[in-house]
Design a protein around this motif. Sequence first.
Motif, PDB file in Angstrom:
ATOM      1  N   MET A 152       0.973  -1.028  -0.402  1.00 36.98           N
ATOM      2  CA  MET A 152      -0.314   0.332  -0.319  1.00 36.98           C
ATOM      3  C   MET A 152       1.084   1.197   0.400  1.00 36.98           C
ATOM      4  N   VAL A 153       0.638   2.301  -0.394  1.00 40.26           N
ATOM      5  CA  VAL A 153       1.848   3.387  -0.787  1.00 40.26           C
ATOM      6  C   VAL A 153       0.258   5.302  -0.566  1.00 40.26           C
ATOM      7  N   PHE A 154       1.096   5.409   0.615  1.00 41.98           N
ATOM      8  CA  PHE A 154       0.441   6.281   0.798  1.00 41.98           C
ATOM      9  C   PHE A 154      -0.072   7.565  -0.035  1.00 41.98           C
ATOM     10  N   ARG A 155      -0.527   8.050  -0.072  1.00 42.81           N
ATOM     11  CA  ARG A 155      -1.358   9.174  -0.961  1.00 42.81           C
ATOM     12  C   ARG A 155      -1.610  10.231  -0.470  1.00 42.81           C
ATOM     13  N   LYS A 156      -2.798  10.782   0.907  1.00 42.59           N
ATOM     14  CA  LYS A 156      -3.521  11.298   1.514  1.00 42.59           C
ATOM     15  C   LYS A 156      -4.281  11.158   2.312  1.00 42.59           C
ATOM     16  N   ILE A 157      -4.165  11.750   3.325  1.00 43.10           N
ATOM     17  CA  ILE A 157      -5.204  11.547   4.846  1.00 43.10           C
ATOM     18  C   ILE A 157      -6.443  12.705   3.859  1.00 43.10           C
ATOM     19  N   ASP A 158      -8.045  11.623   3.576  1.00 45.34           N
ATOM     20  CA  ASP A 158      -8.770  12.850   3.405  1.00 45.34           C
ATOM     21  C   ASP A 158      -9.457  13.539   4.465  1.00 45.34           C
ATOM     22  N   GLU A 159      -9.915  12.915   5.650  1.00 48.21           N
ATOM     23  CA  GLU A 159     -10.576  13.781   6.777  1.00 48.21           C
ATOM     24  C   GLU A 159      -9.615  13.067   7.394  1.00 48.21           C
ATOM     25  N   MET A 160      -9.475  13.686   8.648  1.00 52.03           N
ATOM     26  CA  MET A 160      -9.074  13.580   9.882  1.00 52.03           C
ATOM     27  C   MET A 160     -10.349  14.586  11.266  1.00 52.03           C
ATOM     28  N   ARG A 161     -11.117  14.505  12.063  1.00 49.39           N
ATOM     29  CA  ARG A 161     -11.524  14.881  12.290  1.00 49.39           C
ATOM     30  C   ARG A 161     -12.699  14.357  13.498  1.00 49.39           C
ATOM     31  N   SER A 162     -11.677  15.046  15.039  1.00 52.36           N
ATOM     32  CA  SER A 162     -12.229  14.570  16.526  1.00 52.36           C
ATOM     33  C   SER A 162     -13.984  15.427  16.887  1.00 52.36           C
ATOM     34  N   GLY A 163     -13.979  14.675  17.623  1.00 54.46           N
ATOM     35  CA  GLY A 163     -15.372  14.956  18.223  1.00 54.46           C
ATOM     36  C   GLY A 163     -15.816  14.469  19.526  1.00 54.46           C
ATOM     37  N   THR A 164     -16.873  15.475  20.108  1.00 49.88           N
ATOM     38  CA  THR A 164     -17.129  15.523  20.859  1.00 49.88           C
ATOM     39  C   THR A 164     -17.896  13.524  21.540  1.00 49.88           C
ATOM     40  N   SER A 165     -17.942  13.022  20.901  1.00 49.65           N
ATOM     41  CA  SER A 165     -19.040  11.515  20.896  1.00 49.65           C
ATOM     42  C   SER A 165     -18.294  10.801  19.768  1.00 49.65           C
ATOM     43  N   SER A 166     -17.534  10.806  18.984  1.00 51.22           N
ATOM     44  CA  SER A 166     -16.981  10.133  17.456  1.00 51.22           C
ATOM     45  C   SER A 166     -15.966  10.432  17.030  1.00 51.22           C
ATOM     46  N   GLY A 167     -14.251  10.348  16.313  1.00 56.91           N
ATOM     47  CA  GLY A 167     -13.723  10.706  15.597  1.00 56.91           C
ATOM     48  C   GLY A 167     -13.352  10.276  14.126  1.00 56.91           C
ATOM     49  N   VAL A 168     -13.295  10.534  13.573  1.00 56.07           N
ATOM     50  CA  VAL A 168     -13.034  10.079  12.033  1.00 56.07           C
ATOM     51  C   VAL A 168     -11.324  10.243  11.219  1.00 56.07           C
ATOM     52  N   ILE A 169     -11.194   9.189  10.645  1.00 54.49           N
ATOM     53  CA  ILE A 169      -9.862   9.165  10.009  1.00 54.49           C
ATOM     54  C   ILE A 169     -10.303   8.767   8.261  1.00 54.49           C
ATOM     55  N   ARG A 170      -9.932   9.142   7.243  1.00 57.59           N
ATOM     56  CA  ARG A 170      -9.874   8.480   5.947  1.00 57.59           C
ATOM     57  C   ARG A 170      -8.836   8.715   5.715  1.00 57.59           C
TER      58      ARG A 170
END
Length: 352
Positions: A152-170
């Motif tokens: 796998m060759v990394f290209r980019k972080i599309d989303e990195m979002r902290s939150g009050t009840s969840s967090g997301v990495i894409r």
Amino acid sequence: MSNLQLDSFNNKISSRGIAPVQSKRRYPDFVFLVTALSILPSLGYGEPVSLTRHGDNIEVQIGGKPFTTYTFDPNISKAFLEPLRDANGVIVTRQLAVGNDIPPGHEHDKGFEPHQRAMYFGHGDINGYSFWIEEAFNKYYTHSAPPPYGRMVFRKIDEMRSGTSSGVIRATFDLEGPDRKPFAQETQEYKFSGDKDSRVIDCEFVIKAGKEPVKFGDTKEGTFAVRLAPELDAPGGTMVNSEGGEGESQVWGKRANWVNVDGVINGQKLGVAVFDSPDSFRHPTYWHARGYGLLAANPFGLSYFYSDPKHNGSYTLPAGESIKFHYRVLIHEGTYKDAGVSEKYSQYVAHP
């Protein structure tokens, strides 16, 4: 009339000496509210999630405590999460490889398999290349000649979002063979959440074929995996699936909605479950689950699982099209019965 409207109406008429109107809906509404509040903690939500990037790593904290780290180092063949912790901070996954290095003396560990990171996605045959094992550990693969290595060759972080009840990495990656030419694109998305008793990771993996079709080969080596801490190996750990199977002989190669392993680490009873979503490819999936601590969903290795070459689990993805895989990882306190894993799976299906 809603309860809020009724209260306002009663306030007005009471000031005029008129008896207030009684609502027959007040108790059902109250019961609904209590029910809803009782369900929310069981869904694994509640505590704030904080994401912090440091170069090729993203640290994940839940409720102010370390949970895991997402690593996408270009020097490592695949991205992975490591370690995973429960709500009390107990590490529930194996800690072995340090980058591409194995500490001396560990090559004789039970179920050594150095490529089995704490949690990762990688199939053992995509266009003939293995994204399950890793070239960095080639010297340890002495029992048979390994297939050509993919990476796998990394290209980019599309989303990195902290939150009050969840967090997301894409994140987005290219899939390449030894010629270093991309033939497909992979997107990984993780949603993290937790409460005082549990930790949850909702996972989505999407692979999109390039200009040519992409073939997923029939092999038991795959596909979405969690490698558990040695304390959860059999016989100390108990493996069960949604169909009532118990132990490797009744779980490996079988189809099931979920598989759970629980045991004791540092005196604490806990467990790890992996849910297969109805939206995932070939649901309910087959399981490459081993008593030495491997918990893996694999929808492709049918000839191995049935011990019959007539069952061909390979799949060819047409050029330009996508294939999706959805899973949930639940880290809970107590046994799977204590944690209500079966009920939590039903909630997952109803509220993915």
